[in-house]
Design an enzyme around this catalytic site. Structure first.
Site, short mmCIF file in Angstrom:
data_model
loop_
_atom_site.label_atom_id
_atom_site.label_comp_id
_atom_site.label_asym_id
_atom_site.label_seq_id
_atom_site.Cartn_x
_atom_site.Cartn_y
_atom_site.Cartn_z
N LYS A 9 42.84 41.59 46.59
CA LYS A 9 43.92 42.51 46.19
C LYS A 9 43.34 43.89 45.95
O LYS A 9 42.14 44.05 45.76
CB LYS A 9 44.59 42.01 44.90
CG LYS A 9 43.66 41.78 43.69
CD LYS A 9 43.34 42.97 42.83
CE LYS A 9 42.34 42.67 41.74
NZ LYS A 9 41.80 43.82 41.04
N ASP A 135 43.08 37.79 36.27
CA ASP A 135 43.65 38.04 37.60
C ASP A 135 43.97 36.75 38.37
O ASP A 135 44.53 36.81 39.47
CB ASP A 135 42.66 38.83 38.47
CG ASP A 135 42.61 40.30 38.11
OD1 ASP A 135 43.48 40.75 37.34
OD2 ASP A 135 41.70 40.99 38.61
O1 C5P Z 1 39.89 37.91 32.40
P1 C5P Z 1 38.56 38.18 33.01
O2 C5P Z 1 37.57 37.08 32.75
O3 C5P Z 1 38.60 38.58 34.43
O4 C5P Z 1 38.02 39.45 32.24
C1 C5P Z 1 36.68 39.85 32.31
C2 C5P Z 1 36.42 40.82 31.17
O5 C5P Z 1 37.11 42.04 31.41
C3 C5P Z 1 36.91 40.36 29.81
O6 C5P Z 1 35.94 39.57 29.18
C4 C5P Z 1 37.12 41.68 29.09
O7 C5P Z 1 35.89 42.22 28.68
C5 C5P Z 1 37.63 42.58 30.20
N1 C5P Z 1 39.11 42.61 30.26
C6 C5P Z 1 39.81 43.28 29.28
N2 C5P Z 1 41.17 43.30 29.34
C7 C5P Z 1 41.83 42.72 30.35
C8 C5P Z 1 41.14 42.05 31.37
C9 C5P Z 1 39.76 42.01 31.31
O8 C5P Z 1 39.22 43.84 28.34
N3 C5P Z 1 43.15 42.79 30.38
#
Ligand code: C5P
Length: 293
Positions: A9, A135
């Site tokens: 994406k 995501d």
């Molecule tokens: O959800 P995901 O594991 O992809 O997120 C990776 C990191 O990105 C999280 O641990 C956080 O530090 C940051 N993040 C965030 N807010 C979001 C998505 C991701 O702070 N909405």
């Protein structure tokens, strides 16, 4: 054996609103699926456990891999303990802001569910996906979408007519950007920016069909911190525009930058100009979105 294509994406809008108590950030994003794929193959196997192989030596195949974690989440939710062999043919860049790993996780949930005769409903896959990453739920569906919350609350949209006849040029310089690092380096001025439209307004602009306004509404709150650390990415963005893209933006936390091209017949020329201006040592792909009616 079961085969799943696992896509990626770009974020046409990524407006980060505020930091939450749980360390995540509240955001509004508009995500556009990109038809470039990794290939995942799933097979039942007589040995118990999850056996993951990957064509790309840089991708870990142990318990830290999102595919492995998705397979374990599927086993726990379904109660199925039969061994499974999973092979990933990695074509997409890694840690690139295009959601390749998140797509792999969603494709694993879907693929294993099909391989074992759909013991879980489509709805039951959503919380598993949200636990794996913000995501991942986006990749359980196939269209563009608005996502809110930390990105896991997904509202599917009809394909954007405005992209019909257009092309997106994706450029990845070959290094990864850490998503936690990017979010951690946001400053208060980056949050709830007045430069960003609300996601619903962004979608209205896209649906109005006005290309200039659509291009003018592209926005990503992570550009400021990521460009500050990696100035080459803002050079790539400017170079894409100088070479003829109508607009360009960092996708997610990068390092992929994408350029939008109204007339898909111009995309190859822009790609070639970009390669001569910047150098050809970048992953650079054109994706086209059908023909204009
Ligand atoms: O959800 P995901 O594991 O992809 O997120 C990776 C990191 O990105 C999280 O641990 C956080 O530090 C940051 N993040 C965030 N807010 C979001 C998505 C991701 O702070 N909405």
């Amino acid at each position: 054996m079961h085969v799943e294509k696992s896509g990626c994406k770009v974020n046409l809008l990524l407006n980060i609103l505020r930091r939450r108590e749980d360390g995540f950030h509240e955001l509004e994003t508009v995500m556009q699926p990109i038809p470039l794929y990794d290939d995942l193959t799933f097979e039942k196997c007589s040995q118990t456990g999850i056996h993951l192989e990957c064509s790309h030596p840089g991708v870990p195949t142990g318990a830290e891999n999102l595919i492995f974690r998705a397979a374990r989440a599927f086993q726990e939710a379904s109660g199925i303990r039969e061994g499974v062999r999973i092979r990933l043919e990695k074509n997409l860049p890694v840690a690139a802001g295009v959601g390749g790993g998140s797509g792999n996780a969603a494709a694993t949930l879907i693929g294993l569910n099909r391989l074992f005769g759909e013991p879980l409903s489509a709805d039951a896959l959503v919380p598993l996906a949200a636990d794996l990453g913000s995501d991942v739920p986006f990749f359980l569906q196939s269209g563009p979408a608005i996502a809110i919350g930390r990105g896991e609350q997904v509202d599917s949209l009809a394909p954007f007519e405005i992209l019909q006849g257009a092309a997106i040029l994706l450029v990845n310089p070959g290094f990864g950007v850490s998503t936690p690092w990017a979010y951690k380096n946001l400053i208060p001025e980056d949050l709830s920016s007045e430069k960003a439209l609300a996601a619903k307004e962004f979608v209205s602009v896209a649906q109005s069909g006005d290309w200039e306004s659509f291009i003018g509404s592209l926005y990503n709150s992570l550009e400021r911190p990521v460009f500050a650390k990696y100035p080459v990415l803002s050079i790539i963005k400017e170079t894409l525009i100088e070479c003829g893209a109508d607009g360009a933006l960092l996708s997610g936390s990068g390092a992929t930058v994408f350029g939008l091209v109204r007339e898909q017949k111009n995309a190859e020329g822009i790609k070639q100009r970009f390669a001569s201006a910047y150098g050809s040592d970048c992953w650079c792909e054109i994706v086209s979105f059908g023909k204009r009616s």
